[in-house]
Write a protein that holds these residues in place. Structure first.
Motif, PDB file in Angstrom:
ATOM      1  N   PHE A 127       0.810  -1.108   0.155  1.00 59.33           N
ATOM      2  CA  PHE A 127      -0.129  -0.058  -0.022  1.00 59.33           C
ATOM      3  C   PHE A 127       0.823   1.234   0.000  1.00 59.33           C
ATOM      4  CE2 PHE A 127      -1.966  -3.383   2.261  1.00 59.33           C
ATOM      5  CZ  PHE A 127      -3.328  -3.698   1.326  1.00 59.33           C
ATOM      6  N   ASP A 128       0.394   2.420  -0.564  1.00 53.99           N
ATOM      7  CA  ASP A 128       1.161   3.430  -0.577  1.00 53.99           C
ATOM      8  C   ASP A 128       0.407   4.681  -0.046  1.00 53.99           C
ATOM      9  OD1 ASP A 128       2.583   5.770  -0.880  1.00 53.99           O
ATOM     10  OD2 ASP A 128       2.634   5.389  -3.229  1.00 53.99           O
ATOM     11  N   ILE A 129       0.898   5.056   1.611  1.00 53.50           N
ATOM     12  CA  ILE A 129       0.105   6.040   2.374  1.00 53.50           C
ATOM     13  C   ILE A 129       0.477   7.345   1.662  1.00 53.50           C
ATOM     14  CG2 ILE A 129       0.187   7.185   4.829  1.00 53.50           C
ATOM     15  CD1 ILE A 129       0.844   4.444   5.658  1.00 53.50           C
ATOM     16  N   ASN A 130       1.333   7.596   0.918  1.00 58.36           N
ATOM     17  CA  ASN A 130       1.783   8.878   0.453  1.00 58.36           C
ATOM     18  C   ASN A 130       0.493   9.225  -0.515  1.00 58.36           C
ATOM     19  OD1 ASN A 130       4.303   9.098   1.936  1.00 58.36           O
ATOM     20  ND2 ASN A 130       5.079   7.773   0.399  1.00 58.36           N
ATOM     21  N   ARG A 131      -0.168   8.478  -1.054  1.00 59.08           N
ATOM     22  CA  ARG A 131      -1.088   8.809  -2.080  1.00 59.08           C
ATOM     23  C   ARG A 131      -2.443   9.577  -1.164  1.00 59.08           C
ATOM     24  NH1 ARG A 131      -1.711   3.762  -6.200  1.00 59.08           N
ATOM     25  NH2 ARG A 131       0.634   3.838  -7.138  1.00 59.08           N
ATOM     26  N   LEU A 132      -2.586   9.271   0.128  1.00 57.49           N
ATOM     27  CA  LEU A 132      -3.289   9.896   0.780  1.00 57.49           C
ATOM     28  C   LEU A 132      -3.449  11.330   1.175  1.00 57.49           C
ATOM     29  CD1 LEU A 132      -3.932   7.146   3.665  1.00 57.49           C
ATOM     30  CD2 LEU A 132      -5.405   7.328   1.633  1.00 57.49           C
ATOM     31  N   ALA A 133      -4.331  12.072   1.261  1.00 55.93           N
ATOM     32  CA  ALA A 133      -4.265  13.465   1.790  1.00 55.93           C
ATOM     33  C   ALA A 133      -3.690  13.375   2.795  1.00 55.93           C
ATOM     34  CB  ALA A 133      -5.698  14.129   1.617  1.00 55.93           C
ATOM     35  N   ALA A 134      -2.836  14.833   2.914  1.00 61.27           N
ATOM     36  CA  ALA A 134      -1.765  14.946   4.057  1.00 61.27           C
ATOM     37  C   ALA A 134      -2.587  14.747   5.255  1.00 61.27           C
ATOM     38  CB  ALA A 134      -1.000  16.224   3.871  1.00 61.27           C
ATOM     39  N   GLY A 135      -3.730  15.160   5.575  1.00 63.93           N
ATOM     40  CA  GLY A 135      -4.732  15.239   6.821  1.00 63.93           C
ATOM     41  C   GLY A 135      -4.966  13.980   7.271  1.00 63.93           C
ATOM     42  N   TRP A 136      -4.770  12.915   6.388  1.00 65.21           N
ATOM     43  CA  TRP A 136      -5.145  11.712   6.815  1.00 65.21           C
ATOM     44  C   TRP A 136      -4.139  10.699   7.403  1.00 65.21           C
ATOM     45  CZ3 TRP A 136      -9.906   9.447   7.345  1.00 65.21           C
ATOM     46  CH2 TRP A 136     -10.881  10.117   6.469  1.00 65.21           C
ATOM     47  N   HIS A 137      -2.720  11.294   7.240  1.00 66.51           N
ATOM     48  CA  HIS A 137      -1.614  10.537   7.620  1.00 66.51           C
ATOM     49  C   HIS A 137      -1.585  10.326   9.245  1.00 66.51           C
ATOM     50  CE1 HIS A 137       0.876  11.531   3.837  1.00 66.51           C
ATOM     51  NE2 HIS A 137      -0.174  11.001   3.475  1.00 66.51           N
ATOM     52  N   SER A 138      -1.580  11.444   9.859  1.00 64.71           N
ATOM     53  CA  SER A 138      -1.581  11.237  11.422  1.00 64.71           C
ATOM     54  C   SER A 138      -2.793  10.455  11.947  1.00 64.71           C
ATOM     55  CB  SER A 138      -1.552  12.725  11.922  1.00 64.71           C
ATOM     56  OG  SER A 138      -0.310  13.310  11.911  1.00 64.71           O
ATOM     57  N   PRO A 139      -4.062  10.546  11.645  1.00 60.18           N
ATOM     58  CA  PRO A 139      -5.063   9.763  12.343  1.00 60.18           C
ATOM     59  C   PRO A 139      -4.783   8.327  11.979  1.00 60.18           C
ATOM     60  CG  PRO A 139      -6.014  11.877  11.228  1.00 60.18           C
ATOM     61  CD  PRO A 139      -4.426  11.777  10.782  1.00 60.18           C
ATOM     62  N   LEU A 140      -4.169   7.996  10.713  1.00 60.92           N
ATOM     63  CA  LEU A 140      -4.186   6.494  10.158  1.00 60.92           C
ATOM     64  C   LEU A 140      -2.852   6.002  11.127  1.00 60.92           C
ATOM     65  CD1 LEU A 140      -4.740   4.254   8.192  1.00 60.92           C
ATOM     66  CD2 LEU A 140      -3.262   5.305   6.688  1.00 60.92           C
ATOM     67  N   ALA A 141      -2.094   6.581  11.062  1.00 59.20           N
ATOM     68  CA  ALA A 141      -0.783   6.258  12.079  1.00 59.20           C
ATOM     69  C   ALA A 141      -1.186   6.148  13.381  1.00 59.20           C
ATOM     70  CB  ALA A 141       0.191   7.406  12.056  1.00 59.20           C
ATOM     71  N   ILE A 142      -1.869   6.856  14.065  1.00 60.55           N
ATOM     72  CA  ILE A 142      -2.510   6.531  15.512  1.00 60.55           C
ATOM     73  C   ILE A 142      -3.438   5.457  15.312  1.00 60.55           C
ATOM     74  CG2 ILE A 142      -3.807   7.368  17.327  1.00 60.55           C
ATOM     75  CD1 ILE A 142      -3.076  10.398  16.291  1.00 60.55           C
ATOM     76  N   LEU A 143      -4.373   5.323  14.294  1.00 60.92           N
ATOM     77  CA  LEU A 143      -5.524   4.066  14.344  1.00 60.92           C
ATOM     78  C   LEU A 143      -4.671   2.837  14.126  1.00 60.92           C
ATOM     79  CD1 LEU A 143      -8.092   2.763  14.204  1.00 60.92           C
ATOM     80  CD2 LEU A 143      -7.876   3.344  11.657  1.00 60.92           C
ATOM     81  N   VAL A 144      -3.730   2.695  13.149  1.00 58.58           N
ATOM     82  CA  VAL A 144      -2.899   1.558  12.949  1.00 58.58           C
ATOM     83  C   VAL A 144      -2.140   0.975  14.188  1.00 58.58           C
ATOM     84  CG1 VAL A 144      -1.325   0.462  11.379  1.00 58.58           C
ATOM     85  CG2 VAL A 144      -3.096   1.749  10.551  1.00 58.58           C
ATOM     86  N   GLY A 145      -1.412   2.155  14.652  1.00 55.69           N
ATOM     87  CA  GLY A 145      -0.599   1.820  16.015  1.00 55.69           C
ATOM     88  C   GLY A 145      -1.292   1.365  17.041  1.00 55.69           C
ATOM     89  N   SER A 146      -2.331   1.872  17.205  1.00 58.04           N
ATOM     90  CA  SER A 146      -3.398   1.499  18.254  1.00 58.04           C
ATOM     91  C   SER A 146      -3.858  -0.174  18.195  1.00 58.04           C
ATOM     92  CB  SER A 146      -4.558   2.265  18.509  1.00 58.04           C
ATOM     93  OG  SER A 146      -4.219   3.817  18.875  1.00 58.04           O
ATOM     94  N   VAL A 147      -4.151  -0.402  16.906  1.00 54.06           N
ATOM     95  CA  VAL A 147      -4.615  -1.774  16.651  1.00 54.06           C
ATOM     96  C   VAL A 147      -3.312  -2.633  16.954  1.00 54.06           C
ATOM     97  CG1 VAL A 147      -5.383  -3.256  14.978  1.00 54.06           C
ATOM     98  CG2 VAL A 147      -6.441  -1.039  15.000  1.00 54.06           C
ATOM     99  N   ASN A 148      -2.317  -1.978  16.388  1.00 58.50           N
ATOM    100  CA  ASN A 148      -0.950  -3.265  16.264  1.00 58.50           C
ATOM    101  C   ASN A 148      -0.735  -3.355  18.034  1.00 58.50           C
ATOM    102  OD1 ASN A 148       0.990  -3.937  14.350  1.00 58.50           O
ATOM    103  ND2 ASN A 148       2.282  -3.576  16.065  1.00 58.50           N
ATOM    104  N   GLY A 149      -0.752  -2.174  18.830  1.00 61.61           N
ATOM    105  CA  GLY A 149      -0.467  -2.238  20.375  1.00 61.61           C
ATOM    106  C   GLY A 149      -1.285  -3.329  21.138  1.00 61.61           C
ATOM    107  N   VAL A 150      -2.604  -3.155  20.608  1.00 58.21           N
ATOM    108  CA  VAL A 150      -3.565  -4.121  21.324  1.00 58.21           C
ATOM    109  C   VAL A 150      -3.333  -5.606  21.077  1.00 58.21           C
ATOM    110  CG1 VAL A 150      -6.215  -4.643  21.505  1.00 58.21           C
ATOM    111  CG2 VAL A 150      -5.325  -2.357  21.578  1.00 58.21           C
ATOM    112  N   LEU A 151      -3.286  -5.743  19.519  1.00 57.85           N
ATOM    113  CA  LEU A 151      -2.894  -7.337  19.206  1.00 57.85           C
ATOM    114  C   LEU A 151      -1.771  -7.582  19.958  1.00 57.85           C
ATOM    115  CD1 LEU A 151      -4.097  -6.934  15.523  1.00 57.85           C
ATOM    116  CD2 LEU A 151      -5.282  -8.271  17.487  1.00 57.85           C
ATOM    117  N   THR A 152      -0.358  -6.811  19.983  1.00 63.70           N
ATOM    118  CA  THR A 152       0.606  -7.333  20.587  1.00 63.70           C
ATOM    119  C   THR A 152       0.444  -7.814  22.192  1.00 63.70           C
ATOM    120  OG1 THR A 152       2.071  -5.642  19.164  1.00 63.70           O
ATOM    121  CG2 THR A 152       2.998  -6.476  21.507  1.00 63.70           C
ATOM    122  N   GLY A 153      -0.357  -6.940  22.786  1.00 62.19           N
ATOM    123  CA  GLY A 153      -0.652  -7.324  24.013  1.00 62.19           C
ATOM    124  C   GLY A 153      -1.686  -8.642  24.321  1.00 62.19           C
TER     125      GLY A 153
END
Length: 252
Positions: A127-153
């Motif tokens: 996937f290529d996140i750089n194709r998304l509008a700049a305003g979506w980058h941080s919310p997507l990073a937080i969402l994916v990071g949150s999912v990854n953290g929960v699944l790690t635990g």
């Protein structure tokens, strides 16, 4: 039930193999060691045993990639910190699930994650996140990071969806290696704190995990030598096939 000498031998062999894989392709030590130890142990024990080798080897990877250029390390960190922060801090939330839910369900969830990771790797999905509008980058990073953290635990797996997210940032090879080193080392630290807080990390676990460090480091050295005469892409495909079979075994 395995006695302590048998378990120690398995730990040494597992981390020698997992370290070798990491030396060849740059990742796979936490995933492989977790999946293989899980074949002879329960999920919390497998999670505890991977902590020391995973943390040390990935700190080494995060700091040494790119010839130790501090500028590159800071540049990578600025790019990925909105993802890394929730991926580390929310491990405790997944750990609360680990402490309350039957381990068999979470073990099957790990099997699902291994299968998904393997299929996306074999299919070459990117996937290529750089194709998304700049305003979506941080919310997507937080969402994916949150999912990854929960699944790690919940499962001890650091890879899904975190590695796919880092690959989607289109970092250079060295930057990607550093970013994955950061993710795996911080996730290991978060998992250690979570397991300790839940009373699932004992001194015996710590000593046995420590015993896996030297084989893991030796395996990385061997893997780096192998990489010089082996197609990394062919090895990567073999790795994904092996993880797919392990995932199916754990799941079914």
């Amino acid at each position: 039930m395995l006695d302590e000498p048998q378990m120690l031998l398995i730990v040494l062999l597992v981390f020698l193999f997992a370290g070798t894989v990491k030396g060849v392709v740059g990742l796979g030590l936490p995933t492989i060691s977790l999946a293989l130890i899980l074949l002879v142990s329960d999920l919390p024990t497998a999670m505890a045993l991977l902590l020391v080798p995973s943390f040390v080897t990935n700190v080494w990877q995060a700091l040494s990639t790119g010839n130790g250029e501090a500028g590159q390390t800071l540049r990578v960190w600025r790019r990925v910190w909105p993802f890394m922060l929730p991926a580390t801090c929310l491990v405790w939330l997944g750990g609360q699930v680990l402490a309350t839910v039957d381990f068999s369900y979470l073990t099957r969830l790990l099997g699902v994650l291994l299968v998904l990771y393997s299929i996306t790797g074999l299919a070459g999905l990117r996937f290529d996140i750089n194709r998304l509008a700049a305003g979506w980058h941080s919310p997507l990073a937080i969402l994916v990071g949150s999912v990854n953290g929960v699944l790690t635990g919940m499962t001890g797996s650091f890879t899904v969806p975190g590695v796919m997210y880092l690959q989607a940032l289109n970092l250079s090879r060295d930057e990607l290696m550093q970013a994955m080193g950061m993710l795996f080392s911080l996730s290991s630290l978060g998992l250690a704190v979570t397991l300790q807080g839940n009373g699932m990390l004992t001194a015996e676990h710590g000593l046995m995990s420590l015993s896996g460090l030297l084989p893991a480091m030796a395996g990385m050295f061997i893997g780096q030598k192998i990489r010089q005469g082996l197609s990394a892409e062919a090895f990567r495909k073999a790795l994904f096939i092996a993880l797919l079979l392990l995932g199916l075994y754990i799941l079914l």
